[in-house]
Design an enzyme around this catalytic site. Structure first.
Site, PDB file in Angstrom:
ATOM      1  N   TYR A 225      75.300  48.806  30.370  1.00 49.13           N
ATOM      2  CA  TYR A 225      76.295  49.349  31.289  1.00 49.13           C
ATOM      3  C   TYR A 225      76.661  48.285  32.308  1.00 49.13           C
ATOM      4  O   TYR A 225      75.795  47.793  33.029  1.00 49.13           O
ATOM      5  CB  TYR A 225      75.685  50.572  31.985  1.00 49.13           C
ATOM      6  N   CYS A 423      35.046  69.676  37.671  1.00 44.73           N
ATOM      7  CA  CYS A 423      33.659  69.357  37.972  1.00 44.73           C
ATOM      8  C   CYS A 423      33.593  69.280  39.490  1.00 44.73           C
ATOM      9  O   CYS A 423      34.289  68.471  40.109  1.00 44.73           O
ATOM     10  CB  CYS A 423      33.272  68.019  37.353  1.00 44.73           C
ATOM     11  N   CYS A 429      29.957  62.340  40.578  1.00 47.03           N
ATOM     12  CA  CYS A 429      30.428  62.270  39.198  1.00 47.03           C
ATOM     13  C   CYS A 429      31.220  60.961  39.006  1.00 47.03           C
ATOM     14  O   CYS A 429      32.209  60.727  39.716  1.00 47.03           O
ATOM     15  CB  CYS A 429      31.301  63.497  38.945  1.00 47.03           C
TER      16      CYS A 429
HETATM   17  S1  IVH Z   1      74.106  54.838  30.366  1.00 49.22           S
HETATM   18  C1  IVH Z   1      75.962  56.752  34.095  1.00 49.22           C
HETATM   19  N1  IVH Z   1      73.160  54.046  28.068  1.00 49.22           N
HETATM   20  O1  IVH Z   1      68.883  57.204  29.840  1.00 49.22           O
HETATM   21  C2  IVH Z   1      75.308  56.485  32.820  1.00 49.22           C
HETATM   22  N2  IVH Z   1      71.661  55.065  29.593  1.00 49.22           N
HETATM   23  O2  IVH Z   1      69.320  60.034  31.221  1.00 49.22           O
HETATM   24  C3  IVH Z   1      74.279  55.452  32.899  1.00 49.22           C
HETATM   25  N3  IVH Z   1      69.348  55.154  28.796  1.00 49.22           N
HETATM   26  O3  IVH Z   1      68.773  56.632  33.279  1.00 49.22           O
HETATM   27  C4  IVH Z   1      73.355  55.406  31.794  1.00 49.22           C
HETATM   28  N4  IVH Z   1      69.711  54.185  26.857  1.00 49.22           N
HETATM   29  O4  IVH Z   1      67.654  54.926  31.772  1.00 49.22           O
HETATM   30  C5  IVH Z   1      72.877  54.640  29.242  1.00 49.22           C
HETATM   31  N5  IVH Z   1      72.464  53.245  26.010  1.00 49.22           N
HETATM   32  C6  IVH Z   1      72.190  53.830  27.170  1.00 49.22           C
HETATM   33  C7  IVH Z   1      70.888  54.247  27.502  1.00 49.22           C
HETATM   34  C8  IVH Z   1      70.667  54.878  28.733  1.00 49.22           C
HETATM   35  C9  IVH Z   1      68.800  54.728  27.649  1.00 49.22           C
HETATM   36  C10 IVH Z   1      68.592  55.843  29.852  1.00 49.22           C
HETATM   37  C11 IVH Z   1      68.872  55.362  31.251  1.00 49.22           C
HETATM   38  C12 IVH Z   1      69.342  56.556  32.004  1.00 49.22           C
HETATM   39  C13 IVH Z   1      68.891  57.676  31.139  1.00 49.22           C
HETATM   40  C14 IVH Z   1      69.898  58.791  31.252  1.00 49.22           C
END
Ligand code: IVH
Length: 689
Positions: A225, A423, A429
């Site tokens: 992104y 415990c 422990c």
């Molecule tokens: S885009 C505004 N692209 O998923 C959008 N996120 O629940 C920004 N993530 O916090 C995120 N792969 O950590 C985007 N190809 C991808 C992604 C991705 C994993 C994670 C990221 C984000 C979460 C979203």
């Protein structure tokens, strides 16, 4: 070529070799040749300290020096994505996008959803200047030094590739499966606690304060992104392709599609193919490609309308339950663990799964020898989701929860309303003792960062420490015996010594009294002012404090009634720890705002927001983030946003201006008081509201 030119040349060459090896996976020199060039550069840089460059390839090795992470505000908040779990949800989203764009055609970029931890990188003039974790989405930890050790993250972008002067790029930091398995195998051999999944391992690593350790853990990163004002293209896909040219590793298999059907094909393909990827993925992310259309669609409070995550279904396997063992945690909670025949599941071999607690075992009527269904969901810790009852042997024996602690033999207790067994032998422990010492040294407690859980474990096993007070007995020669070099032994002892200055309220927190967190420790310290008074406190006095309920009060009484704890506290006192509020703290404290919930908003002239927050707490009040019917008043500076004003009005919450507030707390002549710089931070979108 003179030495300066050689340094610049080597830096460029090594950046390029790094890129070929870690991003493209296509090295064109051997590791030995690479090391040779690196050594030459290191030698030359040592000779020419005036040519130091924070982004030189030599800076990727990290350092042993402890660093403290500072919290920084994200320029753009880091939002999450709404999740979907089936084709219908995806179709609904597709439909809503189409409606949002009033039927205008649109393209969707499909990409992998990586299961690591998100990172935001900022580049200025082609150089990495910062790496910040997601944190709470508004503020994150500055982990730049650690990020620099991740080889596939470019420190310097490729010349002449047209990157904007300043931009942010976000992505995911991951620990590859192979590295994860190897790390856990090493930890198992060393009898250290295992990481539950690569995400936890990556997260633990990235938050380590020792960047040299981070460098050794071979983390990976995929970027997905791009944000900034002057991006090269109008499409997300095209921007990421550009980023790939600048030197970034971008999402594998990204694809731009123009129909729902193609989205399903992408999902189906990667549902199986992802098992061949070197890192963990837990879904697919779908993003409307055009940035103009993204802007038109906008955001809900939590996530963009222009993107959505599709989560893969959890994988399931069936295997035999051989035995139930029990782990005692740092708080004394006992967790039953299923030990099963090893089975392949979602990229790793699974042989253990948590059984949570006695009720969980009962709910499945588990018997030894049962065939159980194991699943890995988004959380990679495997869990048991069912039993193949038809396969149960007639003489199978039901699982009986243990009655005594497997570590120390003490009969277990189960508190009313709680699912876990505990415990109660908290002072005798072993895992609880170690847990308490680890808590004591933690950053937010005594901040003895020269020690870590591994060292605590080792010292405990060697009999050097049995409780928190023993830490202050440790001498350099005691540690030297383990083979540590003298310098690091001295550092440990110095770190322990330095903790004697940690303020009283953190000492109260560090004791590890059950249920006494940072906030209640502060309340206790401010109310009683000295350890003596706190030790002598009655149940009623404790419960009279706003924010301290019966559970905490009981726990404090029980803690100080125990002679073992009394002795520990007496010893801590004799070693010189802070046993009372400092003069300065006592002077500033009052009950003037006791019982008040206060929201801070706007710009102030006399103190910063953080200082106002501290003043509220010092005077017995509570600073809360958002306005509600329970808010006592708003400490209102200039430029309070109109929506907040409206909300305050609607709920009938009074506004108190800066001067009146200072009067309320008795700080009438504020100008001559504490040396503060007037602040003019605008009440922007990321304010406390
Ligand atoms: S885009 C505004 N692209 O998923 C959008 N996120 O629940 C920004 N993530 O916090 C995120 N792969 O950590 C985007 N190809 C991808 C992604 C991705 C994993 C994670 C990221 C984000 C979460 C979203």
């Amino acid at each position: 070529m003179n030495e300066k030119e050689r340094i610049l040349y080597l830096r460029e060459q090594l950046h390029e070799h790094n890129y070929k090896y870690y991003v493209l996976n296509q090295p064109d020199i051997s590791d030995q040749e690479f090391d040779f060039l690196m050594h030459e550069l290191q030698d030359l840089e040592a000779k020419h300290p005036e040519l130091y460059d924070a982004n030189s390839p030599t800076q990727r090795v990290g350092s042993d020096l402890n660093q403290n992470f500072t919290q920084v505000a994200h320029k753009y908040p880091m939002l999450s994505l709404a999740n979907t779990y089936n084709e219908q949800d995806v179709a609904d989203w597709y439909e809503s996008v189409s409606r949002g764009l009033a039927g205008e055609p649109f393209e969707v970029c499909c990409e992998m959803k990586y299961d690591g931890l998100s990172i935001s990188l900022t580049y200025v003039d082609g150089k990495l200047v910062s790496g910040v974790t997601r944190g709470d989405g508004v503020h994150g930890d500055d982990v730049t030094a650690n990020v620099k050790t991740i080889r596939c993250i470019p420190l310097v972008l490729k010349e002449g590739t047209g990157y904007p002067k300043e931009f942010e790029i976000r992505g995911e930091i991951l620990m590859p499966w192979k590295v994860f398995e190897q790390l856990n195998a090493e930890r198992e051999a060393a009898e250290e606690p295992l990481f539950a999944n690569p995400r936890n391992a990556a997260s633990g690593t990235l938050k380590s304060q020792n960047s040299k350790l981070v460098a050794s853990r071979r983390l990976d990163a995929y970027l997905y992104y791009l944000l900034g004002d002057n991006l090269p293209a109008e499409g997300h896909y095209e921007n990421l392709q550009a980023a790939a040219h600048w030197g970034f590793k971008i999402s594998q298999g990204m694809k731009k599609v123009g129909s729902l059907e193609e989205i399903y094909q992408f999902i189906n393909y990667w549902d199986t193919e992802r098992k061949n990827l070197p890192v963990a993925t837990d879904g697919i992310v779908l993003k409307v490609n055009s940035l103009r259309q993204q802007r038109a669609l906008g955001y809900t409070a939590k996530s963009p309308r222009w993107a959505i995550a599709y989560k893969f279904k959890a994988e399931r396997a069936c295997t035999r339950l051989n035995e139930v063992t029990y782990q005692v945690g740092r708080t004394g909670a006992v967790t039953p663990v299923a030990n099963m025949d090893p089975v392949q599941l979602a990229g790793t071999i699974v042989k253990r799964a948590t059984l949570n607690n006695e009720d969980f075992i009962r709910s499945f009527d588990l018997h030894i020898g049962d065939y159980v269904y194991v699943e890995k969901g988004g959380e990679i810790i495997p869990k048991i989701v069912g039993v193949a009852v038809e396969k149960r042997q007639q003489d199978a024996v039901p699982v009986e929860f243990i009655k005594t602690c497997p570590e120390c033999g003490t009969p277990l207790v189960r508190y009313e309303g709680e699912a876990a067994h505990y415990c109660p032998n908290d002072t005798g422990c072993p895992p609880q003792i170690k847990g308490r010492i680890e808590h004591f040294i933690a950053r937010r407690a005594m901040n003895i960062d020269s020690l870590g859980p591994e060292t605590v474990d080792e010292y405990y096993r060697r009999g050097l420490i049995h409780n928190i007070a023993d830490l202050y007995k440790i001498q350099v020669q005691d540690i030297n015996g383990t083979g540590n070099r003298e310098r690091s032994a001295q550092k440990i002892v110095n770190g322990i010594e330095a903790s004697k200055k940690v303020p009283f309220e953190r000492v109260v927190f560090a004791l590890g009294i059950r249920f006494v967190g940072e906030t209640s420790a502060r309340l206790l310290a401010r109310r009683f002012k000295t350890m003596d008074a706190l030790q002598a406190a009655t149940m009623q006095q404790l419960m009279d404090i706003d924010g301290v309920g019966e559970v905490i009060a009981k726990s404090v009484i029980t803690y100080f009634a125990n002679p073992v704890n009394q002795e520990i506290v007496a010893r801590l006192r004799s070693y010189g720890l802070q046993m009372q509020l400092s003069e300065e703290q006592i002077e500033g404290t009052s009950d003037r705002l006791s019982g008040k919930s206060i929201v801070i908003s706007g710009v102030f002239a006399k103190h910063s927001r953080d200082e106002y927050k501290a003043l509220i707490e010092k005077n017995g009040g509570k600073n809360v983030g958002s306005i509600s019917g329970k808010t006592s008043f708003i400490l209102a500076g200039d430029n309070m946003g109109p929506s907040k004003l409206q909300k305050a009005e609607k709920l009938g919450v009074p506004l108190v201006d800066e001067a009146t507030f200072l009067e309320m707390i008795g700080e009438t002549n504020a100008e001559s008081e504490s040396a503060t710089t007037p602040t003019a931070e605008p009440d922007g979108q990321l304010s406390l509201f």
